[in-house]
Design an enzyme around this catalytic site. Structure first.
Site, mmCIF file in Angstrom:
data_model
loop_
_atom_site.group_PDB
_atom_site.id
_atom_site.type_symbol
_atom_site.label_atom_id
_atom_site.label_comp_id
_atom_site.label_asym_id
_atom_site.label_seq_id
_atom_site.Cartn_x
_atom_site.Cartn_y
_atom_site.Cartn_z
ATOM 1 C CE LYS A 29 -19.608 30.392 -1.842
ATOM 2 N NZ LYS A 29 -18.596 30.968 -0.964
ATOM 3 C CG ASP A 78 -13.088 19.440 -1.953
ATOM 4 O OD1 ASP A 78 -13.721 19.299 -0.896
ATOM 5 O OD2 ASP A 78 -12.285 20.380 -2.151
ATOM 6 C CG HIS A 83 -19.283 23.521 -3.467
ATOM 7 N ND1 HIS A 83 -20.180 23.315 -2.439
ATOM 8 C CD2 HIS A 83 -18.055 23.418 -2.902
ATOM 9 C CE1 HIS A 83 -19.512 23.095 -1.314
ATOM 10 N NE2 HIS A 83 -18.226 23.145 -1.567
ATOM 11 C CD GLU A 116 -11.028 26.302 -3.943
ATOM 12 O OE1 GLU A 116 -11.129 26.796 -2.808
ATOM 13 O OE2 GLU A 116 -10.961 25.088 -4.164
ATOM 14 N NE ARG A 155 -12.574 11.547 19.712
ATOM 15 C CZ ARG A 155 -12.092 11.840 18.512
ATOM 16 N NH1 ARG A 155 -11.094 12.682 18.381
ATOM 17 N NH2 ARG A 155 -12.601 11.285 17.446
HETATM 18 C C1 BG6 Z 1 -15.123 23.396 0.345
HETATM 19 C C2 BG6 Z 1 -14.016 22.529 -0.175
HETATM 20 O O1 BG6 Z 1 -16.345 22.702 0.331
HETATM 21 O O2 BG6 Z 1 -15.245 24.549 -0.490
HETATM 22 C C3 BG6 Z 1 -12.700 23.294 -0.213
HETATM 23 O O3 BG6 Z 1 -13.861 21.377 0.673
HETATM 24 C C4 BG6 Z 1 -12.872 24.573 -1.004
HETATM 25 O O4 BG6 Z 1 -11.674 22.494 -0.778
HETATM 26 C C5 BG6 Z 1 -14.084 25.364 -0.514
HETATM 27 O O5 BG6 Z 1 -11.686 25.335 -0.858
HETATM 28 C C6 BG6 Z 1 -14.367 26.545 -1.423
HETATM 29 O O6 BG6 Z 1 -15.357 27.331 -0.865
HETATM 30 P P1 BG6 Z 1 -15.454 28.901 -1.184
HETATM 31 O O7 BG6 Z 1 -16.662 29.341 -0.428
HETATM 32 O O8 BG6 Z 1 -14.169 29.496 -0.688
HETATM 33 O O9 BG6 Z 1 -15.589 29.013 -2.659
#
Ligand code: BG6
Length: 513
Positions: free
Chosen positions: A202, A255, A260, A236, A61
């Site tokens: 990864k 999330d 993942h 995390e 935008r």
């Molecule tokens: C993202 C999430 O998909 O993956 C985040 O939205 C998270 O909340 C992140 O912190 C973690 O990714 P990585 O590669 O740091 O493990």
């Protein structure tokens, strides 16, 4: 392996530059572009994997000229590149950056884009091949794709290709993921759609398949006869980092788990595919997700744990609880931690529980898959002082300190028979050196060459949602009463320990990295 051997191996496998193309980034003024996409493209250019006939068109935008866009990214790359920036290479690269200001929902944006792309094709020789990257908020996904269809910009004809990479989150639940798949598949063929999950970029995640299927030693014992259970941890240290507004409507299951953690689970547990072709791999992933025993509402109560962090200490500093984060409700019931026990109903995994956990503001940042093998019968050691045999753990360390270790029991030297846990350890960095990358290089390159193996197919995403939907439904119907239930900087709620303790097991103690 000696350095020379490794070099030979990598030389043999050296890839070719991708075909000529333009990468059109919707949402080019955002964080993803400057932090990851441009640094990843720069790394590809450095590795000789971008074609000479390549260009980027940023769409957003904000009003900006090509020159302003180039100047902005030239500054950003200094901050976000994973390697020192080579001035000459960057100079060439930045000349191929173009910018278009426009609203994503405005039809004029697409006619302007068509004109700009025709011009870029002329100037950069990109031959009408376009990779559209949707780095926007998810509420624009359907409309952008619809507009690409209506304007003819997604049509593949005269030998050129048009592909679309869609960022996460892909849907908010099963219904919305299905609706999104339906919308986009009315415009695009499945082989034009690349649903991204950055975990698949990864190296160590990709290595799971090589480790399992490229070594004769493990596959024969990769089943319920030898494996007691498997733990998948994605911990995390960071909190929600100013993303409270987004996270409030999301939570840890949406999330992290649905995408993942399920990618890690699929790669660890799937059957060998017949080839590494995209559909062969994705068929096996879908079969695996389909074999997960559906959770009944009663199971949700006993097989899942949710948590939310309260105030605590990280790296010696006090950090606020989730409910005090900006744009988070003071009585929020959003989970920042989730742990689940899943059973996989197939021949290989009968009776082997999979324990998954993920959370924000935990003790340390670590992603690993730990496979615990069954104990041997202990009768041989009855007459000794050993009362508990060390379990054998095979640990695939995804990040940080990427590697693989195997824990086993060894005799502690001395006149009495005593046993201690020892470890054999492989570190990626020792063999292959550090390879600083953003994690997006392989994914972007694969999309340019038309290899969708590392991207999610429509059914993969929907199956992931089917598994978590019963959890989300029960959790919604029964709001948590004990939030916050873990302190920032801890390993999560005590209920997660109880989840394993009920089965006579415990989470592997992960040493401070
Ligand atoms: C993202 C999430 O998909 O993956 C985040 O939205 C998270 O909340 C992140 O912190 C973690 O990714 P990585 O590669 O740091 O493990």
């Amino acid at each position: 392996m000696t350095d020379a051997n490794i070099n030979n191996l990598t030389n043999e496998l050296l890839d070719q530059p991708a075909p000529p193309c333009v990468m059109v980034i919707f949402g080019a003024a955002g964080d993803l572009t400057k932090r990851l996409l441009i640094p990843a493209l720069y790394n590809l250019a450095r590795a000789g994997l971008l074609p000479k006939e390549f260009a980027v068109v940023g769409v957003a935008r904000a009003q900006m000229s090509n020159d302003e866009f180039r100047a902005k990214l030239s500054q950003d790359i200094q901050k976000f590149a994973t390697v020192p920036v080579d001035a000459q290479l960057w100079e060439k690269f930045q000349q191929r950056l173009y910018y278009l200001a426009g609203e994503f929902e405005d039809t004029n944006t697409y006619s302007d884009l068509e004109n700009l792309l025709a011009h870029v094709d002329q100037e950069a020789g990109t031959q009408g091949n376009y990779l559209y990257y949707l780095a926007t908020s998810p509420n624009f996904f359907s409309n952008i794709i619809w507009q690409l269809g209506a304007s003819g910009l997604s049509r593949e004809e005269h030998g050129h290709w048009r592909r679309v990479i869609i960022e996460k989150p892909f849907g908010h639940d099963l219904d919305s993921a299905r609706a999104l798949n339906k919308n986009i598949s009315s415009v695009l063929a499945e082989n034009q759609i690349y649903r991204i999950d950055h975990y698949l970029g990864k190296e160590t995640v990709q290595n799971i398949l090589v480790f399992r299927f490229g070594n004769g030693l493990y596959e024969p014992i990769w089943n319920h006869r030898y494996i007691d259970h498997i733990q998948i941890t994605v911990a995390e240290k960071v909190g929600v980092e100013g993303r409270g507004g987004f996270y409030e409507g999301t939570g840890a299951v949406r999330d992290m788990v649905q995408n993942h953690l399920f990618q890690l689970l699929s790669m660890i547990a799937m059957e060998p595919p017949v080839s590494f072709e995209a559909d062969a791999v994705r068929d096996e992933k879908s079969k695996l997700l389909k074999s997960i025993q559906p959770l009944t509402p009663e199971d949700v109560l006993t097989h899942t744990v949710r948590g939310q962090y309260g105030k605590g200490t990280i790296d010696g500093s006090t950090v606020p609880g989730y409910r005090s984060e900006p744009r988070v409700a003071p009585d929020s019931t959003t989970e920042t931690y989730a742990a689940l026990k899943l059973n996989i109903d197939n021949w290989r995994w009968a009776g082997v529980p999979f324990y998954l956990r993920t959370g924000k503001h935990l003790t340390q940042r670590v992603t690993e898959v730990a496979i615990q093998f069954k104990r041997v019968p202990s009768l041989l050691f009855r007459q000794t002082s050993i009362d508990c045999l060390t379990p054998n753990f095979l640990v695939l360390r995804i990040q940080p300190n990427e590697g693989i270790s195997f824990q086993f029991g060894a005799k502690i030297p001395g006149p009495t028979v005593r046993m201690g846990a020892v470890e054999m350890d492989f570190c990626y960095a020792d063999y292959f050196g550090a390879t600083p990358s953003t994690g997006y290089e392989t994914l972007l390159y694969d999309c340019m060459i038309g290899d969708a193996t590392l991207f999610q197919r429509a059914d993969n995403v929907e199956l992931g949602w089917s598994v978590v939907t019963p959890i989300l439904d029960v959790w919604k119907a029964l709001p948590p009463r004990n939030f916050p239930n873990y302190a920032a900087g801890s390993w999560g709620p005590k209920e997660a320990d109880e989840l394993l303790a009920r089965d006579g097991r415990q989470w592997r103690a992960i040493a401070e990295g």
